[in-house]
Structure formats: structure tokens, C-alpha cells
Design an enzyme around this catalytic site. Structure first.
Site, PDB file in Angstrom:
ATOM      1  N   TRP A  15      13.081   4.446  -7.157  1.00  0.00           N
ATOM      2  CA  TRP A  15      12.754   5.785  -6.663  1.00  0.00           C
ATOM      3  C   TRP A  15      11.446   5.817  -5.887  1.00  0.00           C
ATOM      4  O   TRP A  15      11.193   6.720  -5.118  1.00  0.00           O
ATOM      5  CB  TRP A  15      12.693   6.786  -7.811  1.00  0.00           C
ATOM      6  CG  TRP A  15      14.008   6.859  -8.519  1.00  0.00           C
ATOM      7  CD1 TRP A  15      14.307   6.377  -9.762  1.00  0.00           C
ATOM      8  CD2 TRP A  15      15.241   7.383  -7.998  1.00  0.00           C
ATOM      9  NE1 TRP A  15      15.628   6.585 -10.046  1.00  0.00           N
ATOM     10  CE2 TRP A  15      16.227   7.203  -9.000  1.00  0.00           C
ATOM     11  CE3 TRP A  15      15.598   7.994  -6.808  1.00  0.00           C
ATOM     12  CZ2 TRP A  15      17.551   7.615  -8.821  1.00  0.00           C
ATOM     13  CZ3 TRP A  15      16.920   8.410  -6.637  1.00  0.00           C
ATOM     14  CH2 TRP A  15      17.882   8.218  -7.628  1.00  0.00           C
ATOM     15  N   HIS A  34       2.331  -0.503  -0.276  1.00  0.00           N
ATOM     16  CA  HIS A  34       0.879  -0.434  -0.102  1.00  0.00           C
ATOM     17  C   HIS A  34       0.485  -1.588   0.826  1.00  0.00           C
ATOM     18  O   HIS A  34       1.336  -2.425   1.166  1.00  0.00           O
ATOM     19  CB  HIS A  34       0.131  -0.525  -1.441  1.00  0.00           C
ATOM     20  CG  HIS A  34       0.692  -1.552  -2.402  1.00  0.00           C
ATOM     21  ND1 HIS A  34       0.425  -1.561  -3.742  1.00  0.00           N
ATOM     22  CD2 HIS A  34       1.520  -2.609  -2.189  1.00  0.00           C
ATOM     23  CE1 HIS A  34       1.057  -2.573  -4.326  1.00  0.00           C
ATOM     24  NE2 HIS A  34       1.725  -3.221  -3.396  1.00  0.00           N
ATOM     25  N   ARG A  59       6.705   4.931   0.962  1.00  0.00           N
ATOM     26  CA  ARG A  59       7.229   5.195  -0.377  1.00  0.00           C
ATOM     27  C   ARG A  59       8.321   6.234  -0.282  1.00  0.00           C
ATOM     28  O   ARG A  59       8.269   7.137   0.555  1.00  0.00           O
ATOM     29  CB  ARG A  59       6.129   5.690  -1.318  1.00  0.00           C
ATOM     30  CG  ARG A  59       5.104   4.618  -1.536  1.00  0.00           C
ATOM     31  CD  ARG A  59       4.341   4.721  -2.816  1.00  0.00           C
ATOM     32  NE  ARG A  59       3.265   3.714  -2.771  1.00  0.00           N
ATOM     33  CZ  ARG A  59       2.135   3.814  -3.448  1.00  0.00           C
ATOM     34  NH1 ARG A  59       1.924   4.842  -4.224  1.00  0.00           N
ATOM     35  NH2 ARG A  59       1.223   2.868  -3.348  1.00  0.00           N
ATOM     36  N   GLN A  81      -2.975   3.186   5.055  1.00  0.00           N
ATOM     37  CA  GLN A  81      -3.932   2.756   4.047  1.00  0.00           C
ATOM     38  C   GLN A  81      -4.901   1.765   4.644  1.00  0.00           C
ATOM     39  O   GLN A  81      -4.614   1.151   5.675  1.00  0.00           O
ATOM     40  CB  GLN A  81      -3.165   2.026   2.934  1.00  0.00           C
ATOM     41  CG  GLN A  81      -3.086   2.779   1.641  1.00  0.00           C
ATOM     42  CD  GLN A  81      -2.567   1.902   0.526  1.00  0.00           C
ATOM     43  OE1 GLN A  81      -2.165   0.768   0.723  1.00  0.00           O
ATOM     44  NE2 GLN A  81      -2.591   2.451  -0.670  1.00  0.00           N
ATOM     45  N   VAL A 131      -5.832  -4.682 -10.758  1.00  0.00           N
ATOM     46  CA  VAL A 131      -7.281  -4.699 -10.999  1.00  0.00           C
ATOM     47  C   VAL A 131      -7.564  -4.467 -12.481  1.00  0.00           C
ATOM     48  O   VAL A 131      -6.771  -3.854 -13.201  1.00  0.00           O
ATOM     49  CB  VAL A 131      -8.023  -3.618 -10.157  1.00  0.00           C
ATOM     50  CG1 VAL A 131      -8.079  -4.021  -8.692  1.00  0.00           C
ATOM     51  CG2 VAL A 131      -7.380  -2.258 -10.324  1.00  0.00           C
ATOM     52  N   ALA A 140     -11.281  -5.098  -5.206  1.00  0.00           N
ATOM     53  CA  ALA A 140     -10.296  -4.636  -4.225  1.00  0.00           C
ATOM     54  C   ALA A 140     -10.296  -3.116  -4.242  1.00  0.00           C
ATOM     55  O   ALA A 140     -10.666  -2.483  -5.243  1.00  0.00           O
ATOM     56  CB  ALA A 140      -8.904  -5.171  -4.560  1.00  0.00           C
TER      57      ALA A 140
END
Ligand code: ZN
Length: 354
Positions: A163, A180, A206, A220, A263, A317
Site C-alpha cells: 500500500w 525515498h 509512494r 527529497q 538509523v 543520514a
């Protein structure tokens, strides 16, 4: 000379006088065509005279014939220059009508303008360049390995749910539109040895409902720094500097704990609202803070995945939403305006920004 011959001679004289008189009065090319048809054409007066020669007694025909032929030659000769002059006038008139008036002001050429997202992206690339980060670009169609696996997002993680992710290929190897710009973390680290300092501007995708603040396609900017002794303080200092470069030297940033699989620890970071100076306004939804993105220290699993030793090196990051920054900078209140290709929005924007 017979009566018929007298008659023909008189006719020749009449036609000559009339034809030459009327030739003087011709004013247009159309008049000329009409005159030629009236006198010299297949049904013209001179042609009929020549045909009438057959009515004369045989012995009179040569003299009358010469006279008629002479008239024909005379009128043809007289018509030539007049016809030429009128034809030239037509051409001259057309040249005047079609002429380019070089005294008119020129038409302004249509020059494109940079898209707001491109402007902000370029500005960010410049800011990060000063901080030692190199811009790299990666594929928008990615494998599940780079988009998920190497970012410590295992197959059972909710982010891999169908989804959220737009799948390009469902048979065999998982191929997705990158969700991303983070896949370039692993792609970059596989290629380089520390120290690594890169940013990755680009589109990500997305599968989600669209509204004023959500688009299925967004822009991004990923950042990655890996070296010996990189700490959270380096991350904070970097983002602090970027926020100040973008929104002014007074800006402060805020970290709050958040979770991203790649992360540890992870934070979301916000900058205090430049519009109300952190007091609260419509743009910051009365919180005084504007959410900028997610960040954190690179997860040891991500470092191991590309062959780095997490005991030797560490890194941070972050991901910035470029659309969000462009909305803040330019007061755009609907993210969809960036991608719906409305030329009026883009033109207004180009004029406003110059
Ligand atoms: Zn505010």
C-alpha cells in the site's frame, strides 16, 4: 475595293481606335486581362475580324488580311508594356502588403523559467557544497535490495507493504519506484571508501492518497556522511547550518526521537518558524516549528551491508522534503501545485521570483 472590304476597313479602324483608347484607361491587372480577352482573345474583336475575312471575295482577302493582321500585331505590341506595368504593380502591391515592418517592436521571446523545486534543489546543492557534500543522483526505479534490504528494512517491515510502495515488477526480483532517495546510501558506500559526504536530490514515489500536503510523487534530498568519529553533534551542526542558510541566521532546530529502520538513534527535525519567529502562526499550525524531515546515526546493519566496519566508522543520514521547503520559502499552500503542470502557477511563480 468592294463594299465588304470598305466595311472591314472601317471596322478595323473602329476597333483600333476603341482598343487603343481603352488601353490608355486600364488601371488594374484585372482590367488588362479583360481588355486582352475583349480584343485579342479567342472570341475577341480582332479574332472575329480575322475570321470574317472568309466572307470577302477571294482576291480581296490578302489585303484585308494584312490589314487585320497588322491591327492584331499593333494591339499586341501596344498591350505588352501596359500589361507588364500593371502586372508589376500587382507584385509591388503584394510586396508592400507582405512587407515586414522593421519599425515594429519585436515580439518578446518566450523564455522558460526554473521550476520552484529546481530552484530550491539548486540552492540546497550550493549550501551543501560549502559544507563539503557532493551531489549524486540515482535511479528512480530501484530494486527492493537497495530500496529496502540494504537500509535495514526487512521483508516483513510495514514500509514494504504494497500500500505504500509502487511496484514496477511483481514477478521475480522486486522492482519498485523508489520510496525515498535513501537507496543511494548503499549505492554510494559500495562505490566509495570513507570519508563519504554526499547528498542525493531527487524524486521519490509512494502510493498514497493526495491532498494539499501529500503527493504520490515528491522531491527529497538525502544526506549521508560516514567517517571516523562522526557523532550526533555533527548531524545537528550540519542541519543547523543548512536551516540558517535557508531561512536566516536566527533559526534554531529541534530534534525529537523518531524511528527509521536505517538509523539508530533516529530523530525528526524541525526548524523554528521564520514567519512568526516561533510564536505560532497558520503556516506552522501554531506550533512554532516546521517539520523538515527525518535523520539519525547510520544503523550499524547498513554499514555492515556495504562492507564498512561499524567499529571503525560511523555516520549520519538525513532526508529533507524539498517540496516542503519550497512551500515554506514561497508561501505555496498546496503541494500538488508543483507537479500538476498548471502553466499559470508556473508563470506567476517565474514572474514573482524573476
Ligand atoms: Zn509560524
Amino acid at each position: 475595293m468592294s463594299t465588304a472590304q470598305h466595311g472591314l476597313a472601317a471596322d478595323i479602324e473602329t476597333v483600333r481606335t476603341e482598343a487603343l483608347d481603352r488601353l490608355e484607361t486600364l488601371a488594374t491587372a484585372a482590367n488588362a486581362t479583360e481588355w486582352e480577352s475583349n480584343y485579342l482573345g479567342p472570341r475577341g474583336r480582332v479574332t472575329l475580324l480575322l475570321r470574317g475575312l472568309g466572307q470577302l471575295p477571294k482576291e480581296e482577302r490578302p489585303i484585308a488580311g494584312r490589314a487585320a493582321q497588322q491591327l492584331r500585331n499593333e494591339l499586341t505590341d501596344a498591350f505588352g508594356p501596359v500589361n507588364e506595368r500593371l502586372a508589376l504593380e500587382v507584385i509591388a502591391a503584394r510586396l508592400v502588403a507582405d512587407a515586414v515592418d522593421i519599425s515594429l517592436p519585436g515580439r518578446k521571446p518566450t523564455i522558460g523559467a526554473a521550476h520552484p523545486i529546481s530552484i530550491v534543489t539548486a540552492e540546497l546543492v550550493d549550501i551543501f557544497a560549502l559544507l563539503g557534500f557532493q551531489a549524486v543522483f540515482g535511479p528512480e526505479v530501484e530494486t527492493g535490495r537497495y530500496n529496502f534490504d540494504l537500509l535495514n528494512i526487512p521483508a516483513e517491515h510495514p514500509a514494504r507493504d504494497v500500500w505504500d510502495t509502487i511496484h514496477v515488477e511483481t514477478q521475480g526480483e522486486e522492482i519498485v519506484l523508489r520510496t525515498h532517495t535513501s537507496p543511494m546510501q548503499a549505492r554510494t558506500m559500495e562505490r566509495l571508501q570513507p570519508p563519504v559526504r554526499v547528498i542525493v536530490p531527487g524524486r521519490a514515489f509512494r502510493f498514497e492518497a493526495q491532498d494539499a500536503s501529500h503527493e504520490w510523487q515528491f522531491t527529497q534530498l538525502e544526506g549521508l556522511a560516514v567517517d571516523r568519529n562522526i557523532t550526533m553533534a555533527d548531524l545537528k551542526g550540519t542541519l543547523q547550518e543548512v536551516a540558517r542558510q535557508l531561512f536566516g541566521p536566527e533559526r534554531r532546530i529541534r530534534f525529537r526521537c523518531d524511528f527509521f529502520p536505517f538509523v539508530e538513534p533516529g530523530v525528526d527535525f524541525a526548524v523554528d518558524c521564520a514567519i512568526c519567529d516561533g510564536k505560532g502562526c497558520r503556516v506552522c499550525k501554531h506550533t512554532g516549528w516546521l517539520e523538515m524531515g527525518g535523520a539519525g546515526m547510520v544503523h550499524p546493519n547498513v554499514l555492515r551491508g556495504v562492507g564498512y566496519d561499524p567499529d571503525e566508522v560511523s555516520g549520519f543520514a538525513f532526508g529533507l522534503g524539498i517540496d516542503r521547503i519550497a512551500m515554506m520559502k514561497y508561501g505555496v499552500d498546496d503541494v500538488r501545485a508543483f507537479a500538476n503542470n498548471d502553466i499559470r502557477f508556473l508563470r506567476d511563480f517565474a514572474e514573482a521570483v524573476g
